[in-house]
Design a protein around this motif. Structure first.
Motif, PDB file in Angstrom:
ATOM      1  N   PRO A   1      68.910  54.879  32.360  1.00 25.39           N
ATOM      2  CA  PRO A   1      68.469  53.605  31.791  1.00 25.39           C
ATOM      3  C   PRO A   1      69.392  53.025  30.722  1.00 25.39           C
ATOM      4  CG  PRO A   1      67.354  55.380  30.683  1.00 25.39           C
ATOM      5  CD  PRO A   1      68.287  56.029  31.686  1.00 25.39           C
ATOM      6  N   SER A   2      70.507  53.680  30.417  1.00 20.89           N
ATOM      7  CA  SER A   2      71.362  53.250  29.308  1.00 20.89           C
ATOM      8  C   SER A   2      72.599  52.515  29.803  1.00 20.89           C
ATOM      9  CB  SER A   2      71.784  54.446  28.464  1.00 20.89           C
ATOM     10  OG  SER A   2      70.663  55.138  27.967  1.00 20.89           O
ATOM     11  N   HIS A   3      73.168  51.731  28.922  1.00 25.52           N
ATOM     12  CA  HIS A   3      74.464  51.101  29.163  1.00 25.52           C
ATOM     13  C   HIS A   3      74.985  50.585  27.831  1.00 25.52           C
ATOM     14  CE1 HIS A   3      77.741  48.857  30.970  1.00 25.52           C
ATOM     15  NE2 HIS A   3      77.425  49.339  32.149  1.00 25.52           N
TER      16      HIS A   3
ATOM     17  N   ARG B   1      61.221  48.913  29.727  1.00 28.80           N
ATOM     18  CA  ARG B   1      59.884  48.707  30.300  1.00 28.80           C
ATOM     19  C   ARG B   1      59.952  48.540  31.814  1.00 28.80           C
ATOM     20  NH1 ARG B   1      61.500  43.760  28.378  1.00 28.80           N
ATOM     21  NH2 ARG B   1      61.102  41.940  29.730  1.00 28.80           N
ATOM     22  N   HIS B   2      61.058  47.985  32.312  1.00 29.00           N
ATOM     23  CA  HIS B   2      61.191  47.814  33.760  1.00 29.00           C
ATOM     24  C   HIS B   2      61.482  49.139  34.454  1.00 29.00           C
ATOM     25  CE1 HIS B   2      60.598  43.669  33.265  1.00 29.00           C
ATOM     26  NE2 HIS B   2      61.855  43.225  33.260  1.00 29.00           N
ATOM     27  N   PHE B   3      62.331  49.969  33.832  1.00 24.82           N
ATOM     28  CA  PHE B   3      62.546  51.305  34.400  1.00 24.82           C
ATOM     29  C   PHE B   3      61.224  52.059  34.450  1.00 24.82           C
ATOM     30  CE2 PHE B   3      67.135  50.854  33.452  1.00 24.82           C
ATOM     31  CZ  PHE B   3      67.651  51.334  34.643  1.00 24.82           C
ATOM     32  N   ALA B   4      60.462  51.967  33.361  1.00 24.28           N
ATOM     33  CA  ALA B   4      59.172  52.660  33.318  1.00 24.28           C
ATOM     34  C   ALA B   4      58.229  52.107  34.380  1.00 24.28           C
ATOM     35  CB  ALA B   4      58.553  52.510  31.931  1.00 24.28           C
ATOM     36  N   GLY B   5      58.233  50.801  34.563  1.00 17.68           N
ATOM     37  CA  GLY B   5      57.376  50.184  35.575  1.00 17.68           C
ATOM     38  C   GLY B   5      57.735  50.649  36.976  1.00 17.68           C
ATOM     39  N   LEU B   6      59.033  50.781  37.252  1.00 17.81           N
ATOM     40  CA  LEU B   6      59.452  51.244  38.579  1.00 17.81           C
ATOM     41  C   LEU B   6      59.064  52.708  38.781  1.00 17.81           C
ATOM     42  CD1 LEU B   6      60.865  50.628  41.219  1.00 17.81           C
ATOM     43  CD2 LEU B   6      63.058  51.173  40.126  1.00 17.81           C
TER      44      LEU B   6
ATOM     45  N   ILE C   1      68.509  56.273  40.312  1.00 14.80           N
ATOM     46  CA  ILE C   1      68.210  54.891  39.953  1.00 14.80           C
ATOM     47  C   ILE C   1      68.831  54.619  38.591  1.00 14.80           C
ATOM     48  CG2 ILE C   1      66.408  53.197  39.422  1.00 14.80           C
ATOM     49  CD1 ILE C   1      64.533  54.748  41.251  1.00 14.80           C
ATOM     50  N   GLY C   2      69.537  53.511  38.461  1.00 16.88           N
ATOM     51  CA  GLY C   2      70.129  53.242  37.170  1.00 16.88           C
ATOM     52  C   GLY C   2      70.843  51.931  37.068  1.00 16.88           C
ATOM     53  N   ASN C   3      71.514  51.748  35.937  1.00 14.92           N
ATOM     54  CA  ASN C   3      72.359  50.590  35.703  1.00 14.92           C
ATOM     55  C   ASN C   3      73.726  50.826  36.350  1.00 14.92           C
ATOM     56  OD1 ASN C   3      70.481  49.116  33.947  1.00 14.92           O
ATOM     57  ND2 ASN C   3      70.831  50.779  32.487  1.00 14.92           N
ATOM     58  N   CYS C   4      74.570  49.825  36.260  1.00 12.03           N
ATOM     59  CA  CYS C   4      75.909  49.932  36.834  1.00 12.03           C
ATOM     60  C   CYS C   4      76.827  50.651  35.842  1.00 12.03           C
ATOM     61  CB  CYS C   4      76.464  48.552  37.169  1.00 12.03           C
ATOM     62  SG  CYS C   4      78.059  48.602  37.999  1.00 12.03           S
ATOM     63  N   SER C   5      76.840  51.977  35.930  1.00 13.07           N
ATOM     64  CA  SER C   5      77.665  52.789  35.031  1.00 13.07           C
ATOM     65  C   SER C   5      78.079  54.054  35.767  1.00 13.07           C
ATOM     66  CB  SER C   5      76.902  53.112  33.743  1.00 13.07           C
ATOM     67  OG  SER C   5      75.685  53.765  34.038  1.00 13.07           O
ATOM     68  N   ALA C   6      78.748  54.962  35.077  1.00 10.37           N
ATOM     69  CA  ALA C   6      79.349  56.135  35.718  1.00 10.37           C
ATOM     70  C   ALA C   6      78.387  56.941  36.599  1.00 10.37           C
ATOM     71  CB  ALA C   6      79.975  57.034  34.656  1.00 10.37           C
TER      72      ALA C   6
ATOM     73  N   CYS D   1      74.861  37.552  26.175  1.00 14.01           N
ATOM     74  CA  CYS D   1      74.030  36.509  26.791  1.00 14.01           C
ATOM     75  C   CYS D   1      72.766  36.383  25.958  1.00 14.01           C
ATOM     76  CB  CYS D   1      73.695  36.874  28.235  1.00 14.01           C
ATOM     77  SG  CYS D   1      72.606  35.689  29.063  1.00 14.01           S
ATOM     78  N   LYS D   2      72.377  35.164  25.617  1.00 15.77           N
ATOM     79  CA  LYS D   2      71.204  34.954  24.769  1.00 15.77           C
ATOM     80  C   LYS D   2      69.898  35.310  25.476  1.00 15.77           C
ATOM     81  CE  LYS D   2      73.227  31.337  21.841  1.00 15.77           C
ATOM     82  NZ  LYS D   2      73.105  29.931  21.382  1.00 15.77           N
ATOM     83  N   THR D   3      69.804  35.040  26.774  1.00 14.86           N
ATOM     84  CA  THR D   3      68.531  35.221  27.474  1.00 14.86           C
ATOM     85  C   THR D   3      68.482  36.493  28.326  1.00 14.86           C
ATOM     86  OG1 THR D   3      69.235  33.975  29.428  1.00 14.86           O
ATOM     87  CG2 THR D   3      68.275  32.724  27.593  1.00 14.86           C
ATOM     88  N   ARG D   4      69.619  36.918  28.851  1.00 17.62           N
ATOM     89  CA  ARG D   4      69.677  38.033  29.799  1.00 17.62           C
ATOM     90  C   ARG D   4      68.616  37.861  30.883  1.00 17.62           C
ATOM     91  NH1 ARG D   4      69.097  43.410  28.401  1.00 17.62           N
ATOM     92  NH2 ARG D   4      67.531  42.919  26.845  1.00 17.62           N
ATOM     93  N   GLU D   5      68.498  36.641  31.366  1.00 17.33           N
ATOM     94  CA  GLU D   5      67.459  36.304  32.336  1.00 17.33           C
ATOM     95  C   GLU D   5      67.565  37.144  33.601  1.00 17.33           C
ATOM     96  OE1 GLU D   5      65.725  32.360  34.725  1.00 17.33           O
ATOM     97  OE2 GLU D   5      67.503  32.211  33.450  1.00 17.33           O
ATOM     98  N   CYS D   6      68.792  37.448  34.013  1.00 17.53           N
ATOM     99  CA  CYS D   6      68.978  38.200  35.257  1.00 17.53           C
ATOM    100  C   CYS D   6      68.367  39.593  35.190  1.00 17.53           C
ATOM    101  CB  CYS D   6      70.465  38.290  35.607  1.00 17.53           C
ATOM    102  SG  CYS D   6      71.468  39.164  34.369  1.00 17.53           S
ATOM    103  N   LEU D   7      68.224  40.132  33.982  1.00 14.73           N
ATOM    104  CA  LEU D   7      67.648  41.456  33.797  1.00 14.73           C
ATOM    105  C   LEU D   7      66.202  41.399  33.322  1.00 14.73           C
ATOM    106  CD1 LEU D   7      70.759  43.033  32.058  1.00 14.73           C
ATOM    107  CD2 LEU D   7      69.913  43.635  34.324  1.00 14.73           C
ATOM    108  N   GLU D   8      65.946  40.530  32.358  1.00 17.87           N
ATOM    109  CA  GLU D   8      64.603  40.444  31.779  1.00 17.87           C
ATOM    110  C   GLU D   8      63.562  39.993  32.807  1.00 17.87           C
ATOM    111  OE1 GLU D   8      63.538  41.317  28.834  1.00 17.87           O
ATOM    112  OE2 GLU D   8      65.468  41.859  27.946  1.00 17.87           O
ATOM    113  N   THR D   9      63.944  39.095  33.709  1.00 20.11           N
ATOM    114  CA  THR D   9      62.974  38.548  34.669  1.00 20.11           C
ATOM    115  C   THR D   9      63.038  39.215  36.030  1.00 20.11           C
ATOM    116  OG1 THR D   9      64.441  36.789  35.494  1.00 20.11           O
ATOM    117  CG2 THR D   9      63.152  36.312  33.503  1.00 20.11           C
ATOM    118  N   PHE D  10      63.863  40.262  36.155  1.00 12.31           N
ATOM    119  CA  PHE D  10      63.908  41.010  37.411  1.00 12.31           C
ATOM    120  C   PHE D  10      62.956  42.186  37.286  1.00 12.31           C
ATOM    121  CE2 PHE D  10      65.969  44.110  40.372  1.00 12.31           C
ATOM    122  CZ  PHE D  10      65.730  43.377  41.532  1.00 12.31           C
TER     123      PHE D  10
END
Length: 350
Positions: A188-190, A200-205, A264-269, A316-325
């Motif tokens: 869940p980190s980056h 909260r989204h990782f937890a929800g999934l 499952i994770g973010n785009c990292s190593a 990014c001020k809103t991070r909409e692509c992550l917050e609303t996904f």
């Protein structure tokens, strides 16, 4: 530039520094070089923090590590780069043209010094270059080898474990109350906020998956300074979450991933390590593009699909692509990957 498809190098140096994921993504190129020149000795120049992922790699003879703290003195650094460059290489492959790589190339007498098409001010350092191909990052890296007659044919990243490491991973998984192929690793980190899906989204999934597969465990990965993120995911997700008191090393983490049902994770190593150990992956994309995705149905990238996606911005001020996904938008892919993996594992056991 003269034709170099028929050269027969005896000593090769590949230069690949910086992020751990980048080094993992260069391992297909190391394999291709060794397969093309099986009698040659292949060495790799990389940073100390990345070197462990190359341990036990049968294609690599020696790893030169750059310890930034030990080389803080410019004269000490130059002596080290000269030592590397003057080690008798007849082929150098520079994947990056970073300053440290260029110093090594500058000191070298190698007749073939290969890189991607350099800017005019770097061209005097290199004898040959290649235009990078678009697509998966490992393919892009390997495309520098085309002047040698080498092509990427879908080779995945690789990490090689000793029998002792495999045994350690089995025992560790059991010590955490898990079973092989009955748990999911979660990253869940980056370090970049525009690449980090909210806790909260990782937890929800996790909750959605747990509802369908109540016996699965969810092992939260974390690196230096990332334990609070792991603990927050665990607090929000509740049942089924496992967080080790011990922070795993890179190799330990990869060995544990090799026994997981899904990553499952973010785009990292860790996503690249999942490919390297043949564990399916589901990656949530923020600002990064799809060039980091291995081309396979077992490795899935999901995103919100906004017009601004793949912007590569670090702020990014809103991070909409992550917050609303939301987790509900990728649960079907997660369940598909888990179901396929469990079916395969059950068939193997049967």
């Amino acid at each position: 530039m003269n034709d170099i498809t028929n050269i027969a190098p005896q000593r090769i140096l590949a230069c690949q520094l910086r992020q751990i994921g980048d080094v993992v993504l260069a391992t297909p190129s190391f394999r291709l070089l060794k397969e093309r020149y099986p009698e040659a000795k292949l060495d790799v120049l990389t940073e100390k923090k990345c070197a462990s992922v190359l341990e036990n790699n049968p294609h690599i003879n020696h790893v030169w590590t750059i310890d930034k703290k030990a080389l803080r003195n410019p004269l000490t650094a130059l002596r080290y780069y000269r030592k590397v460059g003057k080690s008798g290489y007849d082929l150098i492959v520079d994947f990056q043209q970073l300053p440290r790589c260029k110093w090594v190339v500058r000191f070298s007498d190698a007749p073939v010094r290969l890189t991607f098409t350099p800017p005019w001010y770097n061209r005097h350092l290199y004898s040959h270059w290649s235009t990078p191909l678009n697509g998966y990052a490992a393919k892009c890296k390997a495309s520098v080898l085309r002047p040698l007659g080498i092509e990427w044919n879908g080779e995945p990243p690789e990490v090689f474990f000793t029998d002792a490491e495999k045994q350690w991973a089995s025992e560790f998984v059991q010590s955490q109350g898990m079973q092989a192929h009955q748990f999911v690793t979660i990253d869940p980190s980056h370090r970049r906020i525009t690449r980090k899906w909210p806790e909260r989204h990782f937890a929800g999934l996790i909750k959605l998956i747990h509802a369908q597969y109540p016996k699965l465990k969810f092992f939260i990965l974390y690196g230096p300074g990332e334990l609070p993120v792991a603990e927050e995911v665990g607090r929000l997700a509740g049942e089924g979450v496992v967080i080790s008191q011990k922070m795993l090393s890179l190799r330990e983490m990869a060995a544990v991933q090799s026994q997981a049902t899904l990553h499952i994770g973010n785009c990292s190593a860790p996503r690249h390590l999942a490919v390297a150990v043949n564990t399916p992956s589901l990656v949530i994309h923020g600002a990064t593009g799809l060039g980091w995705k291995y081309p396979s149905d077992e490795h899935v990238s999901v995103d919100k699909g906004l017009p601004c996606h793949f912007c590569n911005k670090n702020q990014c001020k809103t991070r909409e692509c992550l917050e609303t996904f939301h987790p509900e938008e990728c649960i079907d892919e997660a369940l598909r990957l888990i179901g396929n993996r469990l079916d395969t594992h059950n068939e193997d056991e049967g």
